[in-house]
Design an enzyme around this catalytic site. Structure first.
Site, PDB file in Angstrom:
ATOM      1  N   ASP A   7       0.763  -1.270   0.020  1.00  0.00           N
ATOM      2  CA  ASP A   7       0.002  -0.013   0.055  1.00  0.00           C
ATOM      3  C   ASP A   7       0.821   1.263   0.143  1.00  0.00           C
ATOM      4  OD1 ASP A   7      -2.402  -1.680   0.414  1.00  0.00           O
ATOM      5  OD2 ASP A   7      -2.039  -1.628   2.371  1.00  0.00           O
ATOM      6  N   LYS A  51      -0.188   4.037  -8.346  1.00  0.00           N
ATOM      7  CA  LYS A  51      -0.009   5.290  -8.671  1.00  0.00           C
ATOM      8  C   LYS A  51       1.360   5.471  -9.776  1.00  0.00           C
ATOM      9  CE  LYS A  51       1.521   9.736  -8.152  1.00  0.00           C
ATOM     10  NZ  LYS A  51       0.928  11.154  -7.784  1.00  0.00           N
ATOM     11  N   LYS A 101       2.278   1.995  -5.172  1.00  0.00           N
ATOM     12  CA  LYS A 101       2.847   1.655  -6.441  1.00  0.00           C
ATOM     13  C   LYS A 101       2.063   1.591  -7.572  1.00  0.00           C
ATOM     14  CE  LYS A 101       3.307  -2.452  -4.337  1.00  0.00           C
ATOM     15  NZ  LYS A 101       2.863  -2.184  -2.948  1.00  0.00           N
ATOM     16  N   THR A 155      -6.387 -12.571   3.141  1.00  0.00           N
ATOM     17  CA  THR A 155      -7.574 -11.621   2.505  1.00  0.00           C
ATOM     18  C   THR A 155      -8.380 -12.895   2.142  1.00  0.00           C
ATOM     19  OG1 THR A 155      -6.145 -11.693   0.507  1.00  0.00           O
ATOM     20  CG2 THR A 155      -6.300  -9.666   1.746  1.00  0.00           C
ATOM     21  N   LEU A 179       2.905  12.292   0.603  1.00  0.00           N
ATOM     22  CA  LEU A 179       3.706  13.278   1.462  1.00  0.00           C
ATOM     23  C   LEU A 179       2.612  14.356   1.877  1.00  0.00           C
ATOM     24  CD1 LEU A 179       6.307  14.500   2.835  1.00  0.00           C
ATOM     25  CD2 LEU A 179       6.738  15.591   0.787  1.00  0.00           C
ATOM     26  N   HIS A 207      -4.381  -2.276  -5.997  1.00  0.00           N
ATOM     27  CA  HIS A 207      -3.842  -1.127  -6.281  1.00  0.00           C
ATOM     28  C   HIS A 207      -4.773   0.011  -6.572  1.00  0.00           C
ATOM     29  CE1 HIS A 207       0.269  -3.024  -6.543  1.00  0.00           C
ATOM     30  NE2 HIS A 207      -0.410  -3.321  -7.584  1.00  0.00           N
TER      31      HIS A 207
HETATM   32  P1  GDP Z   1      -0.176   0.058  -3.778  1.00  0.00           P
HETATM   33  O1  GDP Z   1      -0.898  -1.335  -3.403  1.00  0.00           O
HETATM   34  O2  GDP Z   1       1.037   0.261  -3.531  1.00  0.00           O
HETATM   35  O3  GDP Z   1      -0.580   0.539  -5.231  1.00  0.00           O
HETATM   36  O4  GDP Z   1      -0.954   1.212  -2.855  1.00  0.00           O
HETATM   37  P2  GDP Z   1      -2.460   1.501  -2.908  1.00  0.00           P
HETATM   38  O5  GDP Z   1      -3.351   1.848  -4.049  1.00  0.00           O
HETATM   39  O6  GDP Z   1      -3.460   0.285  -1.984  1.00  0.00           O
HETATM   40  O7  GDP Z   1      -2.517   2.565  -1.659  1.00  0.00           O
HETATM   41  C1  GDP Z   1      -2.196   3.840  -1.873  1.00  0.00           C
HETATM   42  C2  GDP Z   1      -3.269   4.868  -1.824  1.00  0.00           C
HETATM   43  O8  GDP Z   1      -2.788   6.139  -1.716  1.00  0.00           O
HETATM   44  C3  GDP Z   1      -4.279   4.815  -2.852  1.00  0.00           C
HETATM   45  O9  GDP Z   1      -5.569   5.217  -2.299  1.00  0.00           O
HETATM   46  C4  GDP Z   1      -3.757   6.105  -3.827  1.00  0.00           C
HETATM   47  O10 GDP Z   1      -4.811   6.560  -4.646  1.00  0.00           O
HETATM   48  C5  GDP Z   1      -3.100   6.838  -2.812  1.00  0.00           C
HETATM   49  N1  GDP Z   1      -2.134   7.611  -3.011  1.00  0.00           N
HETATM   50  C6  GDP Z   1      -0.972   7.410  -3.999  1.00  0.00           C
HETATM   51  N2  GDP Z   1      -0.010   8.216  -3.928  1.00  0.00           N
HETATM   52  C7  GDP Z   1      -0.660   9.047  -3.162  1.00  0.00           C
HETATM   53  C8  GDP Z   1      -0.181  10.849  -2.841  1.00  0.00           C
HETATM   54  O11 GDP Z   1       1.050  11.048  -3.260  1.00  0.00           O
HETATM   55  N3  GDP Z   1      -0.867  11.562  -2.099  1.00  0.00           N
HETATM   56  C9  GDP Z   1      -2.086  10.980  -1.715  1.00  0.00           C
HETATM   57  N4  GDP Z   1      -2.995  11.854  -0.853  1.00  0.00           N
HETATM   58  N5  GDP Z   1      -2.500   9.654  -2.089  1.00  0.00           N
HETATM   59  C10 GDP Z   1      -1.763   8.999  -2.761  1.00  0.00           C
END
Ligand code: GDP
Length: 427
Positions: free
Chosen positions: A12, A17, A15, A127, A333, A40
């Site tokens: 989480d 994004k 990644k 899960t 951040l 994701h």
């Molecule tokens: P992943 O499994 O590593 O892809 O992570 P997730 O998608 O589960 O969790 C990351 C969450 O943070 C998601 O809801 C993204 O939309 C959000 N996110 C990613 N980068 C940023 C950021 O720089 N700022 C904010 N506020 N949210 C972010």
């Protein structure tokens, strides 16, 4: 050129994004491990999506999305996911599935549930997507490869043999309904029809792509601390989350991976059980959880509240090292802008010693965080595109952490969207 995008921590980290963003310049995006057990979250012009199986580059018309041999492939989930994005206006993605990927069987999902029930309070917080039973069977050599779906005689004999084995456990250990080999065979024949249009000799395809100079992204799931070898065993996932495994799980030479972009969140979060030294609780945690990520720190797959804590330099330095990081993408951040002061975990205290080296699970369970308090910046930093325009205390936070972890933070993410990114040097 191959770039791997992987996580430094418990997953989480954002990644999805970063992959979605880098996919703009990529030709091929490959998932190389894990299954539909994590998600994701991606926000783009089409809306907000939670992907569980498809690679995060699936929203661009120019990319090919690949399910590598290392993935736990849940065929109905894949087909539903393709359908669910096209239903929302995303052009039909070009998807390829490795003929050597193995299939999550309906009984893997059941066994996952039954085992968690049996373990009661001592469960792993699975899960329940069948991932642990799937990988157990893969390495016990009773898994089903996609290629086997196309050989009826092999399939029939194997289904019969595996059902005999599984039924012993179902009857005597779990006291649950038994498997019917004929029904299972019929299900697999349906799976064959569903997956047939996508099946490909992926390592051969990638070999050609590499020779043609294509840009390839390897997309990891979860993070170093969930790796079965280097993570917080046994509270880990069942396939390697490391960039090194990207070579195996995609079927490419290890030396082709030229960049390893490890994603690290500006604070910590974790789903599921296991040691989490910098975890915080109570109102302080509730506020960070509510403000965290994009709409709160709740699991993309399960909706479960994520455990949250301060940035952990010890765990992150270790996580970045095991990935073989060339670049750190420092995400989310913007969320910390509400805090007057921001604690950062710079060491662990255990057995009367302070260390900045991440220990084995036994020692971890009684480690206490050593915190350093940094001043907050009390500003909304979303929309800023240049590093120098960030508030001074915000830059100091980034640079302090960079000094502690010892890897270059080349990207800072300050919002969930594709464009919410600040580059500190050219990738
Ligand atoms: P992943 O499994 O590593 O892809 O992570 P997730 O998608 O589960 O969790 C990351 C969450 O943070 C998601 O809801 C993204 O939309 C959000 N996110 C990613 N980068 C940023 C950021 O720089 N700022 C904010 N506020 N949210 C972010």
């Amino acid at each position: 050129m191959v770039k791997a995008i992987v996580g430094a921590n418990w997953g989480d980290e954002g990644k999805g994004k970063i992959t979605d963003m880098l996919a703009k310049e990529a030709d091929i995006i490959v998932r190389f491990q894990g299954g539909a057990n994590a998600g994701h979250t991606i926000v783009n012009d089409y809306g907000k999506f939670a992907l569980h199986t498809l690679p995060s580059g699936v929203f661009y018309g120019h990319t090919t999305s690949i399910i590598g041999n290392g993935v736990a492939l849940d065929i109905p989930v894949l087909i539903e996911e393709i359908q669910s994005i096209t239903d929302r206006g995303v052009p039909a993605p070009k998807v390829l599935v490795s003929d050597r990927a193995q299939i999550v069987m309906p009984y893997h999902v059941l066994f996952d549930q039954y085992e968690e029930e049996r373990l009661g309070g001592k469960s792993f917080g699975s899960t329940k997507s069948g991932i642990a039973p799937f990988y157990s069977d893969k390495f016990a050599k009773i898994g089903f490869q996609v290629s086997e779906l196309f050989y009826d005689d092999i399939l029939k004999e194997k289904v019969k043999r595996v059902c005999e084995l599984k039924n012993v456990l179902l009857e005597h250990l779990y006291h649950k309904p038994l498997l019917d080999p004929d029904a299972l065979l019929a299900t697999l024949q349906e799976y064959r029809e569903l997956v047939a249009p996508y099946v490909c000799d992926v390592s051969l395809y990638l070999d050609k792509a590499l020779k043609d100079g294509k840009n390839i992204l390897l997309e990891g799931q979860l993070g170093t601390l969930k790796d079965p070898d280097h993570g917080i065993y046994p509270m880990v996932t069942s396939s390697s989350t490391l960039a090194a495994y990207g070579a195996v799980g995609a079927g490419i030479p290890p030396y082709e991976i030229g960049k390893i972009i490890t994603v690290c969140k500006a604070y910590s979060s974790a789903v599921g059980a296991g040691a989490f030294v910098s975890e915080i609780f109570g109102e302080e945690a509730e506020e960070l959880r509510r403000r965290g990520g994009d709409g709160g720190e709740y699991g993309a797959k399960t909706g479960r509240p994520r455990r949250v804590g301060w940035f952990d330099c010890v765990a992150s330095k270790y996580g970045l090292r095991l990935q073989g990081t060339t670049d750190v993408a420092f995400t989310v951040l913007d969320v910390l802008g509400y805090l007057d002061e921001i604690p950062v975990c710079v060491g662990y205290e255990a057995d009367g010693e302070v260390t900045s080296d991440f220990p084995v699970t036994g020692k971890l369970s009684h480690a206490k965080p050593v915190l350093k308090i940094l001043p907050g910046w009390k500003e909304d930093i979303r929309g800023i595109r240049e590093y120098e325009k960030l508030p001074e205390n915000c830059r100091k936070y980034v640079e302090f952490i960079e000094g502690q972890i010892g890897y270059p933070i080349t990207m800072v993410s300050n919002g969930p969207g594709r464009e919410d990114i600040i580059y500190r040097s050219v990738l």
